[in-house]
Design a protein around this motif. Structure first.
Motif, mmCIF file in Angstrom:
data_model
loop_
_atom_site.group_PDB
_atom_site.id
_atom_site.type_symbol
_atom_site.label_atom_id
_atom_site.label_comp_id
_atom_site.label_asym_id
_atom_site.label_seq_id
_atom_site.Cartn_x
_atom_site.Cartn_y
_atom_site.Cartn_z
ATOM 1 N N ASP A 101 6.912 3.024 0.385
ATOM 2 C CA ASP A 101 5.883 4.286 0.897
ATOM 3 C C ASP A 101 5.946 5.310 -0.063
ATOM 4 O O ASP A 101 6.962 5.375 -0.660
ATOM 5 N N ASP B 46 2.872 -2.318 3.584
ATOM 6 C CA ASP B 46 3.158 -2.091 4.963
ATOM 7 C C ASP B 46 4.609 -2.418 5.169
ATOM 8 O O ASP B 46 4.789 -2.250 6.342
ATOM 9 N N PRO C 220 -2.055 0.941 8.466
ATOM 10 C CA PRO C 220 -1.754 -0.164 7.979
ATOM 11 C C PRO C 220 -3.102 -1.079 7.127
ATOM 12 O O PRO C 220 -4.190 -0.772 7.539
ATOM 13 N N ARG C 221 -2.414 -1.811 6.283
ATOM 14 C CA ARG C 221 -3.607 -2.489 5.507
ATOM 15 C C ARG C 221 -3.985 -3.968 5.989
ATOM 16 O O ARG C 221 -3.664 -4.844 5.754
ATOM 17 N N ASN D 188 1.605 6.123 3.882
ATOM 18 C CA ASN D 188 1.422 5.149 4.878
ATOM 19 C C ASN D 188 1.036 5.410 6.226
ATOM 20 O O ASN D 188 -0.029 4.785 6.832
#
Length: 415
Positions: A340, A336, A269-270, A264
């Protein structure tokens, strides 16, 4: 003439004589005081035995004293040096000044600011006991910080980690040390120079910052410790783009012994503003479009390469639905929030991540030292939990003829 009359006349004469002496004495004292007042006390000059720093300003006018002090202690620009280069902080740029005028005024008024007789006492006391003044420096603290910062910008240099490339063999790009001015220490030296009025060139304190990854560290990387690949539909452009973007942000990373890698942290961040596109993702057991769809295939591909390398898996979890690109018990779901994929380099040497996605194929390789290479075998057993399919994943590591098996994780899927 009687005896009494003679005594009276003699007493009268004596009284007159004493009176005359007293008057003469008063006249003499008055004259002396006048002379003292005009020539010593109120003569337009500074009293005797008065010093500003080590400069004797006795019997000088205010202007002469000021000129003398300013000649001995002028406001100057200050030179700094590092690596045979000089940098200048100009006095005007930091509003540098000394309180010499105020001190001269104070010295002049020392024997003039009280009553007449108090001033005489002060004059006598000063003449025999002396009086000293210390010059103080004044400057704008914020402007000084700004000037120090500008000098630091010219010297500071980021360190460069050693890297490797594996396109055609393993090539090492050497590391470079960095430079960082110790602004706090340098500021103390500058303030000390201002206080002491010492304008000798100041040697700047500059720290050499060693790179996190040095050349000699990556020179130990000489082999593939583990590799894995998965396939995807290249026609799904957005999803393919996200897989490639996520893996590209992992590729080239060197993990030193004892360090932990976070998928991550590497990918970010996605969200659309971070470069990710909308594509299908699994949310609460259902498929829906969201930014970053496909990044879990990247984390899964990397997870399996790490798994086969023998590195320590420190965080991993499965999807709620069985993914199409890998068997149960071999996937690594990320989001997010609290999910992870992390692993720690438990080897004695650095490891290097090489990842790529294109033409419908995602691949990951873990490079490291042949001295850390171990034998690895993976076993997955299936089971059913409350009617749901599950899998347990085990890894056996063999090193120096000894084998040890550990359970990596237990996965339960909705289908």
């Amino acid at each position: 003439m009687s005896e009494d009359t003679t005594v009276k006349r003699k007493g009268s004469f004596k009284s007159k004589r004493n009176g005359v002496i007293l008057i003469i004495a008063i006249i003499i004292i008055a004259f002396a005081l006048k002379q003292f007042t005009s020539k010593k006390l109120y003569n337009g000059k500074i009293a005797q035995n008065i010093y500003i720093e080590d400069v004797n300003i006795s019997n000088l006018t205010k202007q002469d004293a000021l000129d003398t002090i300013n000649a001995k202690y002028p406001v100057k620009n200050l030179n700094l040096s590092y690596d045979n280069k000089e940098y200048t902080i100009e006095a005007k740029d930091v509003d540098l000044s000394y309180n010499t005028k105020q001190l001269v005024d104070d010295a002049y008024n020392l024997t003039r600011k009280k009553s007449y007789f108090s001033n005489i006492i002060t004059y006598i006391s000063t003449k025999f006991g002396g009086h000293d003044y210390i010059i103080e420096a004044y400057y704008n603290e914020d402007k000084l910080d700004e000037q120090i910062g500008q000098v630091s910008k010219q010297i500071n240099k980021d360190y460069v980690d050693a890297t490797i490339s594996v396109s055609s063999g393993i090539t090492v790009k050497e590391s470079q040390s960095g430079l960082k001015c110790d602004d706090e220490a340098n500021k103390k030296s500058i303030k000390k120079a201002y206080k002491e009025k010492n304008y000798k060139t100041i040697a700047l304190k500059v720290d050499v910052i060693q790179p996190r990854v040095k050349t000699e560290d990556v020179q130990s990387i000489d082999t593939v410790l583990g590799s894995y690949s998965t396939t995807f539909n290249a026609g799904q452009y957005e999803r393919s783009y996200n897989i490639a973007l996520a893996l590209s942000r992992c590729s080239g990373t060197v993990i030193m012994p004892g360090e932990t890698f976070s998928y991550n942290d590497a990918t970010g961040p996605r969200i659309v503003s971070n470069g990710f596109k909308y594509a299908s993702v699994i949310v609460a057991g259902d498929y829906q479009d969201a930014p970053g769809g496909g990044v879990c295939q990247g984390s899964t591909t990397l997870f399996n390469a790490v798994l086969l390398s023998g590195l320590d898996i420190t965080q991993v979890r499965n999807h709620s639905k069985t993914p199409a690109y890998v068997s149960r018990g071999r996937d690594a779901m990320v989001n997010d929030g609290d999910s992870d994929f992390k692993f720690t380099n438990n080897f004695d040497h650095p490891v290097y991540i090489s990842t790529y996605a294109g033409a419908g194929r995602a691949s990951a390789q873990i490079y490291g030292s042949s001295k850390d290479k171990v034998g690895v075998s993976i076993k997955t057993t299936t089971f059913t939990y409350s009617g749901l399919p599950g899998a347990k994943t085990y890894r056996t590591i063999t090193k120096d003829g000894k084998s040890e098996t550990t359970q990596i994780y237990t996965a339960v899927y909705r289908d």
